[in-house]
Scaffold this motif. Structure first.
Motif, PDB file in Angstrom:
ATOM      1  N   CYS A   8      -6.399  -0.538  50.192  1.00  0.00           N
ATOM      2  CA  CYS A   8      -7.307  -1.680  50.082  1.00  0.00           C
ATOM      3  C   CYS A   8      -7.897  -1.733  48.676  1.00  0.00           C
ATOM      4  O   CYS A   8      -8.202  -0.698  48.079  1.00  0.00           O
ATOM      5  CB  CYS A   8      -8.426  -1.580  51.116  1.00  0.00           C
ATOM      6  N   LYS A  68     -11.397  -2.309  59.555  1.00  0.00           N
ATOM      7  CA  LYS A  68     -12.140  -3.014  58.509  1.00  0.00           C
ATOM      8  C   LYS A  68     -13.075  -2.088  57.744  1.00  0.00           C
ATOM      9  O   LYS A  68     -13.152  -2.132  56.510  1.00  0.00           O
ATOM     10  CB  LYS A  68     -12.932  -4.170  59.127  1.00  0.00           C
ATOM     11  N   ASN A  69     -13.818  -1.251  58.465  1.00  0.00           N
ATOM     12  CA  ASN A  69     -14.751  -0.339  57.786  1.00  0.00           C
ATOM     13  C   ASN A  69     -14.016   0.660  56.896  1.00  0.00           C
ATOM     14  O   ASN A  69     -14.445   0.942  55.772  1.00  0.00           O
ATOM     15  CB  ASN A  69     -15.608   0.394  58.818  1.00  0.00           C
ATOM     16  N   GLY A  74     -10.022  -5.722  50.457  1.00  0.00           N
ATOM     17  CA  GLY A  74      -9.133  -6.031  51.567  1.00  0.00           C
ATOM     18  C   GLY A  74      -7.775  -5.376  51.392  1.00  0.00           C
ATOM     19  O   GLY A  74      -7.478  -4.766  50.355  1.00  0.00           O
ATOM     20  N   PRO A  77      -8.372  -5.679  62.126  1.00  0.00           N
ATOM     21  CA  PRO A  77      -9.838  -5.761  62.250  1.00  0.00           C
ATOM     22  C   PRO A  77     -10.497  -4.422  62.578  1.00  0.00           C
ATOM     23  O   PRO A  77     -11.599  -4.143  62.094  1.00  0.00           O
ATOM     24  CB  PRO A  77     -10.036  -6.777  63.379  1.00  0.00           C
ATOM     25  N   CYS A 134     -11.117   0.180  55.567  1.00  0.00           N
ATOM     26  CA  CYS A 134     -10.535  -0.555  54.447  1.00  0.00           C
ATOM     27  C   CYS A 134     -11.578  -0.770  53.346  1.00  0.00           C
ATOM     28  O   CYS A 134     -11.272  -0.609  52.159  1.00  0.00           O
ATOM     29  CB  CYS A 134      -9.991  -1.893  54.934  1.00  0.00           C
ATOM     30  N   SER A 135     -12.800  -1.093  53.722  1.00  0.00           N
ATOM     31  CA  SER A 135     -13.861  -1.281  52.729  1.00  0.00           C
ATOM     32  C   SER A 135     -14.170   0.026  52.004  1.00  0.00           C
ATOM     33  O   SER A 135     -14.327   0.048  50.776  1.00  0.00           O
ATOM     34  CB  SER A 135     -15.122  -1.821  53.405  1.00  0.00           C
TER      35      SER A 135
END
Length: 366
Positions: A162, A85-86, A156, A82, A88-89
């Motif tokens: 990702c 996450k940023n 993801g 988590p 990964c995007s």
């Protein structure tokens, strides 16, 4: 639902990430080599090489993005966590940009090469006069599709980087358009192959006719020599020979540079025909080499993407993960593209010879 492309254990994630780091470095070095060659050698700054430069830049940044995400996994973190996450995007967005962009660059190179070599003068002049447009199109389209992917589906973790987590989405968004592009490229290069082979056949036919003409010329010169010796005349001037030798040289140079200029050699007069066989002898291997090289581009591209496409189809239809070893090869094939482009375009564009001459000159100065 579990991501089929993502490894299931920390050890597998680490092994995959190490493989991707190694392959990414190779691709980055290969792409960087093409970029450096463009900057150092003026002969590699033609219009077609400018398109190859665009491809190399995309390959380089694509490799850097693969390298960054895999390095995070190796460092002990996980791009699927988590807190990442940023990243990964962002990583998925950038990889989508450059993976798609390389397709557009390869297609642009094929189309422009075809227009120039197939003597579509109006179209080839337009693309060479509007270089900025040719450069903008791959960037605009790739950024557009990546932004749509981010907004509609999102990116993801799939193991070492990702991307779209669904195999069906990747198959429809990336792989289906890519194979359509490959089919177009293959059709263009097959057409060029036959055009160049036909030109080679004409050269060889002309060369055979030159043998008969030389025999006639030798007989004429023999008669003229006897006539001159009887009259006390001097020898014939060598201007015709010098001019024809120059013409022969221009044929070879034209064949070497036709990808850039797209011009034909000037028509030959009777006085120069017999001597141009020397130039034709040089031009014929050049035309054969070009015709064979035309086919290496789509074949290598097809080879790179065959395994990844097969895995996407298998996982999308069976909903089962491919074995880890096969999945690792699948991802390595995607990442190796920059290195493969360096071999295909760099080797075929005489970059090796230029670098060899460069180091030879450097050694000579010492």
């Amino acid at each position: 639902m579990a991501v089929l492309s993502a490894p299931s254990s920390p050890h597998e994630i680490w092994v995959l990430s190490v493989v991707i780091v190694v392959v990414s470095v190779l691709s980055a070095l290969g792409a960087g080599w093409i970029i450096l060659s463009f900057l150092l050698f003026k002969s590699l700054r033609t219009f077609r090489h400018q398109l190859i430069l665009g491809l190399a830049i995309s390959d380089f940044w694509m490799a850097i993005n693969f390298l960054s995400s895999a390095s995070i996994n190796i460092s002990g973190s996980n791009i699927g966590s988590p807190r990442e996450k940023n990243f990964c995007s962002f990583n998925g967005f950038m990889i989508q940009v450059f993976v798609v962009q390389t397709d557009y660059w390869v297609l642009s190179i094929a189309i422009c090469t075809y227009l120039i070599l197939a003597s579509h003068k109006t179209q080839s002049s337009w693309v060479q006069d509007h270089k900025l447009v040719i450069w903008i199109v791959p960037w605009f389209l790739s950024l557009l599709w990546a932004a749509i992917g981010l907004a509609v589906v999102g990116y993801g973790n799939i193991g070492a980087w990702c991307w779209f987590t669904s195999d069906r989405v990747r198959l429809l968004v990336n792989f289906l358009p890519r194979w359509l592009i490959i089919i177009v490229i293959l059709a263009l290069y097959i057409r060029l192959y036959f055009i160049i082979r036909k030109a080679h056949s004409r050269f060889m036919s002309f060369d055979d006719e030159g043998d008969d003409a030389i025999g006639s010329l030798q007989q004429t010169e023999s008669d003229s020599s006897r006539l001159r010796s009887g009259n006390g005349s001097g020898s014939l001037p060598t201007q015709d020979h010098e001019m024809s030798s120059s013409m022969g040289s221009s044929i070879s140079k034209s064949a070497e540079g036709d990808c850039e200029r797209g011009v034909r050699s000037p028509p030959m007069t009777t006085t120069t025909t017999t001597h141009t066989r020397i130039g034709i002898g040089r031009a014929s291997p050049v035309l054969k080499r070009i015709s064979y090289q035309m086919m290496t581009y789509p074949l290598v591209y097809m080879l790179i993407w065959t395994i990844p496409t097969t895995i996407r189809v298998y996982q999308a239809t069976t909903n089962d993960s491919a074995p880890f070893a096969i999945g690792t090869i699948d991802k390595a094939c995607i990442v190796i593209q920059g290195f493969a482009d360096a071999i295909v375009y760099g080797f075929n564009e005489n970059t090796w010879r230029l670098w060899r001459d460069f180091f030879s000159r450097s050694e000579g100065r010492k």
